[in-house]
Design an enzyme around this catalytic site. Structure first.
Site, mmCIF file in Angstrom:
data_model
loop_
_atom_site.group_PDB
_atom_site.id
_atom_site.type_symbol
_atom_site.label_atom_id
_atom_site.label_comp_id
_atom_site.label_asym_id
_atom_site.label_seq_id
_atom_site.Cartn_x
_atom_site.Cartn_y
_atom_site.Cartn_z
ATOM 1 N N ASP A 80 0.819 -1.212 0.000
ATOM 2 C CA ASP A 80 0.000 0.000 0.000
ATOM 3 C C ASP A 80 0.848 1.254 0.000
ATOM 4 O O ASP A 80 2.034 1.239 0.334
ATOM 5 C CB ASP A 80 -0.947 0.009 1.196
ATOM 6 C CG ASP A 80 -0.212 0.107 2.536
ATOM 7 O OD1 ASP A 80 0.806 -0.597 2.701
ATOM 8 O OD2 ASP A 80 -0.651 0.873 3.411
ATOM 9 N N GLU A 173 0.311 -1.314 5.558
ATOM 10 C CA GLU A 173 1.366 -0.848 6.466
ATOM 11 C C GLU A 173 1.178 0.617 6.806
ATOM 12 O O GLU A 173 1.426 1.028 7.948
ATOM 13 C CB GLU A 173 2.738 -1.078 5.825
ATOM 14 C CG GLU A 173 3.921 -0.847 6.754
ATOM 15 C CD GLU A 173 4.423 0.600 6.777
ATOM 16 O OE1 GLU A 173 5.267 0.930 7.639
ATOM 17 O OE2 GLU A 173 3.963 1.414 5.939
#
Length: 406
Positions: A80, A173
């Site tokens: 991400d 994350e």
């Protein structure tokens, strides 16, 4: 394919996470990149690859015959990106033989400047990769992914002797839950490194202790003409709360091991207001003091304006992994050696943030962090060099060689 070529492909697949979605992964677009990587790994000849229902990708390179007893070494990066500046197409720009001076970012009106980023002068002569100034680049952490993928390809194509190698790419994350659903058994490594840092050669095993704090403020709204001794303006109370914090303990005024309070969001009117903070400190005792200070502020406000005026919620996020890594400092010694073997100056620095590795270390997988060669993360000034990525990839490859020789 080299790491920079891979990065240019990966960043065009938008993968912003969303802390408000309540799902895992928080956004389905992360599956698109995970499945792309899965197919690419299969094409390399790595058949033990799986993307689970929560968008964690696990892959394994079996050891060279005769190296089965070597430590199983893992490498991790996240799929991400932040959601800021990620609501439009990402168009990377390549600047060959960068001159070290001010650089217009496309037609956005933004300028990448050595005045803002003094290290730019040291990148003179390199191939610089940026966004067009309208979005993030996404090198955090697609650079780490590109470097791990290239490392894996070279292990196989160059027939480098190696022990068991595990690879994982994680979702979410950036919203702090990338390690929460990580399957250690599926990963199968004894030790690991995240590739999620900045300058090539960075070795990080001291990160912030981290928490988030939310002040919910309940006011009393009446007609302003008859408000004397009745009205409690929630927005003004919010301003008083922030004024009770140390003025210079903010990200702008701190560096190195210094902690901070960071106001990340505020909203409100007369009746209701909310302040959202993150709290960070490397030192455990000072970290607890910071949380205590917030509770004291809530008590002060409630004593003055009524006990139900402020509700404070403090949630711990992650801890300083140094207390875990202290028991396996070979990870740091070998990372330094890998840098030296790759012709890169090792830079042991504290992380002014956190990585998946912090939480994974406390789950039983010691996991320091390595640099990827990038700079200016989380905004439109993000940039990286092809040379820095190549060096970071080579450091990872040297680690594979070092642990195969132990």
């Amino acid at each position: 394919m080299n790491p920079a070529e891979r990065l240019l492909k990966y960043v065009t697949i938008r993968t912003p996470s969303d802390e408000h979605s309540g799902r895992v992964p928080s956004t389905t677009c992360q599956f698109e990149l995970a499945q792309h990587l899965c197919r690419e790994l299969f094409t390399m000849g790595i058949t033990d690859v799986k993307v689970d229902t929560q968008c964690y990708l696990y892959a394994h390179i079996p050891p060279t015959p005769g190296y089965e007893d070597k430590p199983a070494l893992g490498f991790i990066a996240h799929l991400d990106t932040v959601s800021d500046f990620c609501d439009s197409r990402i168009s990377p720009l390549i600047h060959e033989n960068y001159n070290g001076r001010e650089l217009p970012l496309g037609s956005s009106g933004r300028i990448l400047s050595p005045e803002m980023f003094p290290h730019l002068k040291d990148l003179k002569g390199r191939t610089l990769i940026t966004s067009d100034g309208t979005s993030i680049l996404g090198a955090d952490d697609k650079a780490g992914i590109a470097e791990i993928m290239t490392m894996a390809e070279r292990i196989l194509s160059e027939e480098i002797p190696h022990g068991p190698v595990s690879i994982a790419f994680t979702p979410d994350e950036e919203i702090g839950i990338g390690a929460e659903y990580f399957n250690l058994d599926a990963f199968g490594a004894d030790f690991a490194y995240t590739l999620d840092g900045d300058t090539e050669g960075e070795i990080q095993y001291e990160n912030f202790n981290a928490a988030k704090a939310v002040f919910d403020i309940h006011g009393v709204n009446v007609h302003p003409g008859s408000a004397k001794n009745i009205m409690v303006n929630a927005s003004l109370v919010a301003m008083k709360i922030n004024a009770l914090l140390p003025e210079h303990e903010t990200p702008r005024n701190t560096e190195g091991y210094e902690g901070f309070y960071h106001l990340i969001d505020m909203k409100g009117d007369v009746a209701q207001a909310q302040l959202r903070y993150i709290i960070r400190d490397h030192d455990g005792a000072r970290f607890e003091d910071r949380k205590s200070r917030l509770r004291e502020i809530a008590d002060i406000i409630n004593r003055k304006w009524g006990r139900d005026t402020v509700a404070l919620t403090v949630t711990d996020q992650y801890r300083n992994m140094s207390e875990v890594i202290a028991g396996c400092m070979h990870l740091i010694a070998n990372a330094k050696k890998a840098c030296e073997n790759a012709g890169v100056q090792p830079l042991i620095l504290p992380i002014r943030g956190g990585t998946d590795g912090a939480q994974l270390s406390f789950k039983g997988l010691p996991c320091p962090n390595l640099g990827t060669g990038g700079h200016g993360y989380h905004g439109p000034y993000e940039h990286i060099t092809a040379e820095g990525m190549e060096a970071s990839c080579q450091i990872a490859l040297e680690l594979v060689k070092i642990y195969a020789s132990e």
